[in-house]
Design a protein around this motif. Sequence first.
Motif, PDB file in Angstrom:
ATOM      1  N   ILE A 239      57.583  40.562  36.279  1.00 20.36           N
ATOM      2  CA  ILE A 239      56.237  40.764  35.743  1.00 20.36           C
ATOM      3  C   ILE A 239      55.224  40.874  36.885  1.00 20.36           C
ATOM      4  O   ILE A 239      54.396  41.801  36.931  1.00 20.36           O
ATOM      5  CB  ILE A 239      55.874  39.608  34.798  1.00 20.36           C
ATOM      6  CG1 ILE A 239      56.868  39.565  33.638  1.00 20.36           C
ATOM      7  CG2 ILE A 239      54.455  39.732  34.292  1.00 20.36           C
ATOM      8  CD1 ILE A 239      56.853  38.288  32.853  1.00 20.36           C
ATOM      9  N   VAL A 240      55.293  39.949  37.819  1.00 21.11           N
ATOM     10  CA  VAL A 240      54.381  39.970  38.960  1.00 21.11           C
ATOM     11  C   VAL A 240      54.662  41.183  39.838  1.00 21.11           C
ATOM     12  O   VAL A 240      53.741  41.839  40.324  1.00 21.11           O
ATOM     13  CB  VAL A 240      54.528  38.665  39.777  1.00 21.11           C
ATOM     14  CG1 VAL A 240      53.698  38.706  41.041  1.00 21.11           C
ATOM     15  CG2 VAL A 240      54.143  37.475  38.932  1.00 21.11           C
TER      16      VAL A 240
ATOM     17  N   ARG B 200      55.810  44.094  38.957  1.00 22.01           N
ATOM     18  CA  ARG B 200      55.269  45.300  38.297  1.00 22.01           C
ATOM     19  C   ARG B 200      53.758  45.383  38.464  1.00 22.01           C
ATOM     20  O   ARG B 200      53.202  46.444  38.743  1.00 22.01           O
ATOM     21  CB  ARG B 200      55.657  45.259  36.819  1.00 22.01           C
ATOM     22  CG  ARG B 200      54.990  46.292  35.952  1.00 22.01           C
ATOM     23  CD  ARG B 200      55.845  47.523  35.828  1.00 22.01           C
ATOM     24  NE  ARG B 200      55.161  48.575  35.130  1.00 22.01           N
ATOM     25  CZ  ARG B 200      55.334  48.854  33.846  1.00 22.01           C
ATOM     26  NH1 ARG B 200      56.169  48.148  33.124  1.00 22.01           N
ATOM     27  NH2 ARG B 200      54.690  49.855  33.290  1.00 22.01           N
ATOM     28  N   LYS B 201      53.096  44.236  38.302  1.00 20.53           N
ATOM     29  CA  LYS B 201      51.645  44.225  38.427  1.00 20.53           C
ATOM     30  C   LYS B 201      51.210  44.598  39.847  1.00 20.53           C
ATOM     31  O   LYS B 201      50.266  45.368  40.047  1.00 20.53           O
ATOM     32  CB  LYS B 201      51.114  42.832  38.083  1.00 20.53           C
ATOM     33  CG  LYS B 201      49.615  42.753  37.943  1.00 20.53           C
ATOM     34  CD  LYS B 201      49.168  41.367  37.571  1.00 20.53           C
ATOM     35  CE  LYS B 201      49.563  41.046  36.154  1.00 20.53           C
ATOM     36  NZ  LYS B 201      49.064  39.730  35.712  1.00 20.53           N
TER      37      LYS B 201
ATOM     38  N   ASP C 217      51.979  48.375  40.612  1.00 22.05           N
ATOM     39  CA  ASP C 217      51.050  49.310  39.983  1.00 22.05           C
ATOM     40  C   ASP C 217      49.819  49.574  40.844  1.00 22.05           C
ATOM     41  O   ASP C 217      49.249  50.656  40.814  1.00 22.05           O
ATOM     42  CB  ASP C 217      50.606  48.784  38.622  1.00 22.05           C
ATOM     43  CG  ASP C 217      51.673  48.970  37.568  1.00 22.05           C
ATOM     44  OD1 ASP C 217      52.635  49.709  37.822  1.00 22.05           O
ATOM     45  OD2 ASP C 217      51.556  48.365  36.486  1.00 22.05           O
ATOM     46  N   TYR C 218      49.393  48.569  41.611  1.00 20.12           N
ATOM     47  CA  TYR C 218      48.185  48.711  42.418  1.00 20.12           C
ATOM     48  C   TYR C 218      48.494  48.872  43.909  1.00 20.12           C
ATOM     49  O   TYR C 218      47.639  48.588  44.749  1.00 20.12           O
ATOM     50  CB  TYR C 218      47.275  47.507  42.187  1.00 20.12           C
ATOM     51  CG  TYR C 218      46.757  47.460  40.777  1.00 20.12           C
ATOM     52  CD1 TYR C 218      45.745  48.311  40.361  1.00 20.12           C
ATOM     53  CD2 TYR C 218      47.321  46.603  39.849  1.00 20.12           C
ATOM     54  CE1 TYR C 218      45.284  48.286  39.062  1.00 20.12           C
ATOM     55  CE2 TYR C 218      46.870  46.561  38.543  1.00 20.12           C
ATOM     56  CZ  TYR C 218      45.849  47.407  38.164  1.00 20.12           C
ATOM     57  OH  TYR C 218      45.398  47.389  36.866  1.00 20.12           O
TER      58      TYR C 218
END
Length: 141
Positions: A122-123, A125-126, A129-130
Amino acid sequence: MQAITSSLRILARPFLKVLYFPNTTLPVEQQAFQTAQVRTRYVDWMMRRDAKKRELIKEYGAERLRYNAIKRNTILPSKIREKAAEDIQTLPLNSSISRSHKRCIITSRARGNLRRFRMSRIVWRKLADYNKLSGVTRSSW
């Protein structure tokens, strides 16, 4: 002046250290920032507990490995193997390598971790993304 110092004592927070100097009449508070919340490198209590287990593994790991090798060796006499099995029982339970768990270094999540990045999916992916992770680009087709 006596009333001012007594009112300051009442208003002073109990966790602050108050020093009295003989030449002054007002109390001097020393280093209030030390009583604030202390940050450590562990995200939560689960991560701290896992770190303690890893310290025990480091301390007793070689000894436990030797005992297990003796216990599983079929060439040795059974008395020696039984003695090794008893000695393993005297070691702490948390010194076993199977009791530690890989956790996310950011959230301390125990499941869904990517080994290469040491963080949960989850982390990861976050951050991906940036463009916060080096060498990782988002796929698009």
